[in-house]
Design a protein around this motif. Structure first.
Motif, PDB file in Angstrom:
ATOM      1  N   CYS A   1      13.350   0.646  -2.009  1.00  0.00           N
ATOM      2  CA  CYS A   1      12.723   1.583  -1.214  1.00  0.00           C
ATOM      3  C   CYS A   1      14.246   1.306  -0.239  1.00  0.00           C
ATOM      4  O   CYS A   1      14.765   0.167   0.712  1.00  0.00           O
ATOM      5  N   GLU A   2      14.319   2.185   1.099  1.00  0.00           N
ATOM      6  CA  GLU A   2      15.176   2.286   2.127  1.00  0.00           C
ATOM      7  C   GLU A   2      14.238   2.387   3.425  1.00  0.00           C
ATOM      8  O   GLU A   2      13.386   2.609   3.658  1.00  0.00           O
ATOM      9  N   VAL A   3      14.069   0.949   4.585  1.00  0.00           N
ATOM     10  CA  VAL A   3      13.493   0.744   5.302  1.00  0.00           C
ATOM     11  C   VAL A   3      13.514   2.076   6.644  1.00  0.00           C
ATOM     12  O   VAL A   3      14.171   2.800   6.753  1.00  0.00           O
ATOM     13  N   ASP A   4      12.346   1.923   6.195  1.00  0.00           N
ATOM     14  CA  ASP A   4      12.062   3.778   7.200  1.00  0.00           C
ATOM     15  C   ASP A   4      11.474   3.270   9.061  1.00  0.00           C
ATOM     16  O   ASP A   4      11.695   3.343   9.876  1.00  0.00           O
ATOM     17  N   ARG A   5      10.228   1.915   9.080  1.00  0.00           N
ATOM     18  CA  ARG A   5      10.089   1.703  10.069  1.00  0.00           C
ATOM     19  C   ARG A   5       9.805   0.242   9.600  1.00  0.00           C
ATOM     20  O   ARG A   5       9.004  -0.252   9.225  1.00  0.00           O
ATOM     21  N   VAL A   6       9.708  -0.648  10.667  1.00  0.00           N
ATOM     22  CA  VAL A   6       9.384  -2.201  11.002  1.00  0.00           C
ATOM     23  C   VAL A   6       8.455  -2.523  12.601  1.00  0.00           C
ATOM     24  O   VAL A   6       8.978  -1.434  13.382  1.00  0.00           O
ATOM     25  N   HIS A   7       7.428  -2.905  12.205  1.00  0.00           N
ATOM     26  CA  HIS A   7       6.352  -3.071  12.706  1.00  0.00           C
ATOM     27  C   HIS A   7       5.560  -4.713  13.128  1.00  0.00           C
ATOM     28  O   HIS A   7       5.688  -5.170  12.099  1.00  0.00           O
ATOM     29  N   GLU A   8       5.964  -6.067  13.778  1.00  0.00           N
ATOM     30  CA  GLU A   8       5.517  -6.731  14.209  1.00  0.00           C
ATOM     31  C   GLU A   8       3.668  -6.735  14.210  1.00  0.00           C
ATOM     32  O   GLU A   8       3.223  -5.702  14.806  1.00  0.00           O
ATOM     33  N   ALA A   9       2.497  -7.443  13.561  1.00  0.00           N
ATOM     34  CA  ALA A   9       1.692  -7.573  13.729  1.00  0.00           C
ATOM     35  C   ALA A   9       0.827  -8.568  13.169  1.00  0.00           C
ATOM     36  O   ALA A   9       1.044  -8.939  12.598  1.00  0.00           O
ATOM     37  N   GLY A  10       0.741  -9.638  14.725  1.00  0.00           N
ATOM     38  CA  GLY A  10       0.101 -10.811  14.954  1.00  0.00           C
ATOM     39  C   GLY A  10       0.975 -11.835  13.807  1.00  0.00           C
ATOM     40  O   GLY A  10       2.494 -12.186  14.083  1.00  0.00           O
TER      41      GLY A  10
ATOM     42  N   SER B   1       0.831  -0.747   0.190  1.00  0.00           N
ATOM     43  CA  SER B   1       0.047  -0.186  -0.110  1.00  0.00           C
ATOM     44  C   SER B   1       0.605   1.247   0.154  1.00  0.00           C
ATOM     45  O   SER B   1       1.866   1.049   0.558  1.00  0.00           O
ATOM     46  N   SER B   2       0.917   2.009  -0.683  1.00  0.00           N
ATOM     47  CA  SER B   2       0.979   3.460  -0.213  1.00  0.00           C
ATOM     48  C   SER B   2       0.685   4.291   0.636  1.00  0.00           C
ATOM     49  O   SER B   2      -0.562   4.599   0.858  1.00  0.00           O
TER      50      SER B   2
ATOM     51  N   VAL C   1       6.280  -3.443   7.232  1.00  0.00           N
ATOM     52  CA  VAL C   1       7.579  -2.880   7.033  1.00  0.00           C
ATOM     53  C   VAL C   1       7.051  -1.486   5.746  1.00  0.00           C
ATOM     54  O   VAL C   1       7.121  -1.633   5.106  1.00  0.00           O
ATOM     55  N   ILE C   2       7.663  -0.520   5.914  1.00  0.00           N
ATOM     56  CA  ILE C   2       7.099   0.978   5.437  1.00  0.00           C
ATOM     57  C   ILE C   2       8.644   0.797   5.132  1.00  0.00           C
ATOM     58  O   ILE C   2       9.856   1.229   6.117  1.00  0.00           O
ATOM     59  N   GLY C   3       8.630   1.059   4.127  1.00  0.00           N
ATOM     60  CA  GLY C   3      10.182   2.390   2.914  1.00  0.00           C
ATOM     61  C   GLY C   3      10.046   3.510   2.327  1.00  0.00           C
ATOM     62  O   GLY C   3       8.991   3.923   2.044  1.00  0.00           O
ATOM     63  N   ALA C   4      10.984   3.933   3.026  1.00  0.00           N
ATOM     64  CA  ALA C   4      11.182   4.940   1.714  1.00  0.00           C
ATOM     65  C   ALA C   4      11.648   4.790   0.739  1.00  0.00           C
ATOM     66  O   ALA C   4      12.782   4.728   0.339  1.00  0.00           O
ATOM     67  N   VAL C   5      10.580   5.391  -0.642  1.00  0.00           N
ATOM     68  CA  VAL C   5      11.054   5.125  -1.153  1.00  0.00           C
ATOM     69  C   VAL C   5      11.997   5.781  -2.757  1.00  0.00           C
ATOM     70  O   VAL C   5      11.992   7.559  -1.929  1.00  0.00           O
ATOM     71  N   THR C   6      12.605   5.065  -2.618  1.00  0.00           N
ATOM     72  CA  THR C   6      14.015   5.798  -3.457  1.00  0.00           C
ATOM     73  C   THR C   6      14.238   5.389  -4.912  1.00  0.00           C
ATOM     74  O   THR C   6      14.504   6.143  -5.594  1.00  0.00           O
ATOM     75  N   ARG C   7      13.008   5.159  -5.433  1.00  0.00           N
ATOM     76  CA  ARG C   7      13.660   4.460  -6.947  1.00  0.00           C
ATOM     77  C   ARG C   7      12.032   4.147  -7.282  1.00  0.00           C
ATOM     78  O   ARG C   7      11.553   3.078  -6.400  1.00  0.00           O
ATOM     79  N   ALA C   8      11.207   4.814  -8.266  1.00  0.00           N
ATOM     80  CA  ALA C   8       9.490   3.768  -9.014  1.00  0.00           C
ATOM     81  C   ALA C   8      10.044   3.525 -10.236  1.00  0.00           C
ATOM     82  O   ALA C   8       9.974   4.575 -10.527  1.00  0.00           O
TER      83      ALA C   8
ATOM     84  N   GLU D   1       4.350  12.367   0.119  1.00  0.00           N
ATOM     85  CA  GLU D   1       5.110  13.531  -0.058  1.00  0.00           C
ATOM     86  C   GLU D   1       5.577  12.945   1.545  1.00  0.00           C
ATOM     87  O   GLU D   1       5.401  13.530   2.465  1.00  0.00           O
ATOM     88  N   PRO D   2       6.222  12.369   2.492  1.00  0.00           N
ATOM     89  CA  PRO D   2       7.833  11.873   1.384  1.00  0.00           C
ATOM     90  C   PRO D   2       7.488  10.270   0.935  1.00  0.00           C
ATOM     91  O   PRO D   2       5.660   9.771   1.574  1.00  0.00           O
ATOM     92  N   PRO D   3       7.397  10.278   0.085  1.00  0.00           N
ATOM     93  CA  PRO D   3       6.689   8.513  -0.816  1.00  0.00           C
ATOM     94  C   PRO D   3       7.017   7.875   0.257  1.00  0.00           C
ATOM     95  O   PRO D   3       7.845   7.267   0.191  1.00  0.00           O
ATOM     96  N   LEU D   4       6.381   7.103   0.839  1.00  0.00           N
ATOM     97  CA  LEU D   4       6.421   5.612   1.460  1.00  0.00           C
ATOM     98  C   LEU D   4       5.672   5.126   1.148  1.00  0.00           C
ATOM     99  O   LEU D   4       4.046   5.484   0.501  1.00  0.00           O
ATOM    100  N   LEU D   5       5.734   3.888   1.092  1.00  0.00           N
ATOM    101  CA  LEU D   5       4.891   2.004   0.936  1.00  0.00           C
ATOM    102  C   LEU D   5       5.198   1.178   2.069  1.00  0.00           C
ATOM    103  O   LEU D   5       6.278   0.671   2.498  1.00  0.00           O
ATOM    104  N   LEU D   6       4.191   0.781   2.048  1.00  0.00           N
ATOM    105  CA  LEU D   6       3.717  -0.577   3.179  1.00  0.00           C
ATOM    106  C   LEU D   6       3.903  -1.714   2.580  1.00  0.00           C
ATOM    107  O   LEU D   6       2.851  -1.718   2.152  1.00  0.00           O
ATOM    108  N   VAL D   7       4.321  -2.846   3.031  1.00  0.00           N
ATOM    109  CA  VAL D   7       4.375  -4.117   2.295  1.00  0.00           C
ATOM    110  C   VAL D   7       4.464  -5.044   4.077  1.00  0.00           C
ATOM    111  O   VAL D   7       4.604  -5.010   4.856  1.00  0.00           O
ATOM    112  N   THR D   8       3.832  -6.084   3.851  1.00  0.00           N
ATOM    113  CA  THR D   8       3.757  -7.276   4.855  1.00  0.00           C
ATOM    114  C   THR D   8       4.468  -8.440   4.338  1.00  0.00           C
ATOM    115  O   THR D   8       4.199  -9.385   3.093  1.00  0.00           O
TER     116      THR D   8
END
Length: 153
Positions: A111-120, A36-37, A125-132, A41-48
């Motif tokens: 992406c460069e790692v911005d934050r990581v959270h355990e969830a179940g 998910s986006s 993983v939230i990434g700061a997008v460096t290239r798309a 601004e800043p461009p951040l992406l979420l993946v599980t």
């Protein structure tokens, strides 16, 4: 997971992505349907991802999200495995940032790692997008526990 929860989730349509990283010269990757986006601004992406992939991503500090094209359901299945194999016919060994890239992907985010959270049982993983990069193929969809072409172009 309750049967009604799983049954209701089958009605959702998601894209299919292979999240990759590389650590000590070894490529890691897995198929995910949660991407998910979060912010333009800043461009951040979420993946599980699984806890195993999260360890590699945290250690490397970066990951790539390869959005599969509608012709790549076989790769989605390959990367659902516990120890997927990176076939050199499908992958560039590394991108400029040292991350495995998929040939023919509908899109790719590095992406460069911005934050990581355990969830179940998963890790967010939230990434700061460096290239798309957007490819030329239509994306692969996942609905009712199977793969499909997009509902609309």
């Amino acid at each position: 997971m309750t049967p009604s929860y799983r049954h209701a989730l089958n009605a959702t349509v998601t894209g299919v992505t292979i999240v990759t990283t590389r650590l000590a010269g070894i490529p890691f990757g897995e198929t995910v349907t949660a991407l998910s986006s979060l912010s333009d601004e800043p461009p951040l992406l979420l993946v599980t991802v699984s806890p195993t992939l999260a360890i590699a991503i945290r250690s490397r500090g970066a990951f790539a999200a390869n959005v599969l094209g509608d012709h790549q359901a076989d790769l989605a299945e390959t990367f659902r495995a516990v120890d997927p194999r990176f076939d050199p016919r499908d992958w560039w060994p590394v991108s400029g940032g040292g991350l495995p890239r998929l040939h023919g992907a509908a899109a790719r985010f590095e992406c460069e790692v911005d934050r990581v959270h355990e969830a179940g049982e998963r890790v967010l993983v939230i990434g700061a997008v460096t290239r798309a990069v957007r490819g030329t193929t239509a994306p692969l969809a996942f609905v009712r526990r199977g793969y499909a072409a997009p509902l609309a172009a």
